[in-house]
Design a protein around this motif. Sequence first.
Motif, PDB file in Angstrom:
ATOM      1  N   LYS A  81       0.863  -1.180   0.000  1.00 27.78           N
ATOM      2  CA  LYS A  81       0.000   0.000   0.000  1.00 27.78           C
ATOM      3  C   LYS A  81       0.901   1.232   0.000  1.00 27.78           C
ATOM      4  N   SER A  82       0.378   2.332  -0.525  1.00 26.66           N
ATOM      5  CA  SER A  82       1.138   3.588  -0.588  1.00 26.66           C
ATOM      6  C   SER A  82       0.285   4.716  -0.026  1.00 26.66           C
ATOM      7  N   PHE A  83       0.992   5.757   0.437  1.00 30.20           N
ATOM      8  CA  PHE A  83       0.322   6.887   1.079  1.00 30.20           C
ATOM      9  C   PHE A  83       1.173   8.132   0.848  1.00 30.20           C
ATOM     10  N   CYS A  84       0.537   9.240   0.471  1.00 28.30           N
ATOM     11  CA  CYS A  84       1.232  10.524   0.330  1.00 28.30           C
ATOM     12  C   CYS A  84       0.496  11.558   1.169  1.00 28.30           C
ATOM     13  N   SER A  85       1.248  12.355   1.913  1.00 30.14           N
ATOM     14  CA  SER A  85       0.611  13.332   2.795  1.00 30.14           C
ATOM     15  C   SER A  85       0.760  14.774   2.314  1.00 30.14           C
ATOM     16  N   GLY A  86       1.501  15.009   1.242  1.00 33.39           N
ATOM     17  CA  GLY A  86       1.696  16.375   0.760  1.00 33.39           C
ATOM     18  C   GLY A  86       1.426  16.507  -0.721  1.00 33.39           C
ATOM     19  N   GLY A  87       1.478  17.752  -1.183  1.00 34.13           N
ATOM     20  CA  GLY A  87       1.259  18.037  -2.599  1.00 34.13           C
ATOM     21  C   GLY A  87      -0.191  17.897  -2.986  1.00 34.13           C
ATOM     22  N   SER A  88      -0.419  17.745  -4.272  1.00 31.00           N
ATOM     23  CA  SER A  88      -1.775  17.526  -4.782  1.00 31.00           C
ATOM     24  C   SER A  88      -1.671  16.470  -5.866  1.00 31.00           C
ATOM     25  N   GLY A  89      -2.717  16.256  -6.599  1.00 28.86           N
ATOM     26  CA  GLY A  89      -2.695  15.220  -7.610  1.00 28.86           C
ATOM     27  C   GLY A  89      -3.023  13.869  -6.993  1.00 28.86           C
ATOM     28  N   TYR A  90      -2.554  12.808  -7.651  1.00 32.23           N
ATOM     29  CA  TYR A  90      -2.918  11.457  -7.256  1.00 32.23           C
ATOM     30  C   TYR A  90      -1.694  10.540  -7.223  1.00 32.23           C
ATOM     31  N   GLN A  91      -1.799   9.473  -6.436  1.00 30.92           N
ATOM     32  CA  GLN A  91      -0.751   8.463  -6.346  1.00 30.92           C
ATOM     33  C   GLN A  91      -1.404   7.093  -6.309  1.00 30.92           C
ATOM     34  N   ARG A  92      -0.633   6.083  -6.717  1.00 21.79           N
ATOM     35  CA  ARG A  92      -1.088   4.703  -6.587  1.00 21.79           C
ATOM     36  C   ARG A  92       0.120   3.803  -6.388  1.00 21.79           C
ATOM     37  N   VAL A  93      -0.093   2.701  -5.699  1.00 27.97           N
ATOM     38  CA  VAL A  93       0.969   1.729  -5.494  1.00 27.97           C
ATOM     39  C   VAL A  93       1.008   0.798  -6.702  1.00 27.97           C
ATOM     40  N   VAL A  94       2.209   0.386  -7.084  1.00 25.25           N
ATOM     41  CA  VAL A  94       2.411  -0.566  -8.175  1.00 25.25           C
ATOM     42  C   VAL A  94       3.345  -1.647  -7.642  1.00 25.25           C
ATOM     43  N   ILE A  95       3.004  -2.912  -7.930  1.00 27.39           N
ATOM     44  CA  ILE A  95       3.838  -4.009  -7.433  1.00 27.39           C
ATOM     45  C   ILE A  95       4.183  -4.972  -8.563  1.00 27.39           C
ATOM     46  N   GLY A  96       5.289  -5.656  -8.375  1.00 27.31           N
ATOM     47  CA  GLY A  96       5.685  -6.753  -9.249  1.00 27.31           C
ATOM     48  C   GLY A  96       5.566  -8.048  -8.468  1.00 27.31           C
ATOM     49  N   CYS A  97       4.912  -9.053  -9.060  1.00 29.72           N
ATOM     50  CA  CYS A  97       4.696 -10.330  -8.383  1.00 29.72           C
ATOM     51  C   CYS A  97       5.194 -11.474  -9.264  1.00 29.72           C
ATOM     52  N   LYS A  98       5.711 -12.516  -8.613  1.00 26.23           N
ATOM     53  CA  LYS A  98       6.271 -13.667  -9.326  1.00 26.23           C
ATOM     54  C   LYS A  98       5.531 -14.952  -8.945  1.00 26.23           C
ATOM     55  N   GLY A  99       5.618 -15.950  -9.826  1.00 20.98           N
ATOM     56  CA  GLY A  99       5.005 -17.257  -9.566  1.00 20.98           C
ATOM     57  C   GLY A  99       5.801 -18.078  -8.574  1.00 20.98           C
ATOM     58  N   SER A 100       7.103 -17.817  -8.496  1.00 18.69           N
ATOM     59  CA  SER A 100       7.968 -18.474  -7.505  1.00 18.69           C
ATOM     60  C   SER A 100       9.060 -17.483  -7.127  1.00 18.69           C
ATOM     61  N   PRO A 101       9.688 -17.662  -5.992  1.00 13.26           N
ATOM     62  CA  PRO A 101      10.712 -16.698  -5.568  1.00 13.26           C
ATOM     63  C   PRO A 101      11.883 -16.569  -6.547  1.00 13.26           C
ATOM     64  N   THR A 102      12.162 -17.625  -7.319  1.00 14.35           N
ATOM     65  CA  THR A 102      13.304 -17.593  -8.242  1.00 14.35           C
ATOM     66  C   THR A 102      12.898 -17.317  -9.696  1.00 14.35           C
ATOM     67  N   SER A 103      11.627 -17.139  -9.940  1.00 13.57           N
ATOM     68  CA  SER A 103      11.146 -16.913 -11.306  1.00 13.57           C
ATOM     69  C   SER A 103      11.707 -15.616 -11.889  1.00 13.57           C
ATOM     70  N   SER A 104      11.995 -15.645 -13.183  1.00  9.13           N
ATOM     71  CA  SER A 104      12.442 -14.413 -13.849  1.00  9.13           C
ATOM     72  C   SER A 104      11.259 -13.606 -14.381  1.00  9.13           C
ATOM     73  N   TRP A 105      10.078 -14.207 -14.425  1.00  7.78           N
ATOM     74  CA  TRP A 105       8.878 -13.549 -14.938  1.00  7.78           C
ATOM     75  C   TRP A 105       8.192 -12.767 -13.821  1.00  7.78           C
ATOM     76  N   THR A 106       7.861 -11.507 -14.091  1.00  4.71           N
ATOM     77  CA  THR A 106       7.182 -10.666 -13.094  1.00  4.71           C
ATOM     78  C   THR A 106       5.906 -10.089 -13.693  1.00  4.71           C
ATOM     79  N   ASN A 107       4.804 -10.241 -13.005  1.00  8.80           N
ATOM     80  CA  ASN A 107       3.549  -9.594 -13.391  1.00  8.80           C
ATOM     81  C   ASN A 107       3.417  -8.300 -12.605  1.00  8.80           C
TER      82      ASN A 107
END
Length: 140
Positions: A81-107
């Motif tokens: 999760k992400s949080f911004c307390s200053g400025g204006s506009g918008y923010q969002r969290v972005v994550i990379g997830c893998k099928g296994s800890p050693t996988s080279s593929w990231t969604n």
Amino acid sequence: MASRFGPISNEIHLSNSNVRLNIPVVNGPLEKSGEHMNKTLRVITLTAATLGAFIVAPASASAKPTTCTVDDHYDTPGWAKSFCSGGSGYQRVVIGCKGSPTSSWTNIYRGAWKPKNEWSKVACTTNYPYLSEAWIDKKD
């Protein structure tokens, strides 16, 4: 092409994000008349002043969020999760997830756009449960 001041060989292009001016560059002898010279100087001065007003004028007030943090959780499935307390506009969290800890593929998964002082959240899926990275996207 020719003007009353002489043949035009080129143009000067002056622009900023709002205005584009094409100013003809005169090649050849100018008329010797003081009246035409004064008129030319007035036009050049007016053009420079007009362009200067557009360049000096402040842009519309818009700012991206500031003072941001990402809270990432590497348990399975991972989430962040992400949080911004200053400025204006918008923010969002972005994550990379893998099928296994050693996988080279990231969604990549994105949370919802949120204004300041609101949390954006997103989780990895069951097929790609391992969180590998997390960051914040920002926009005006």
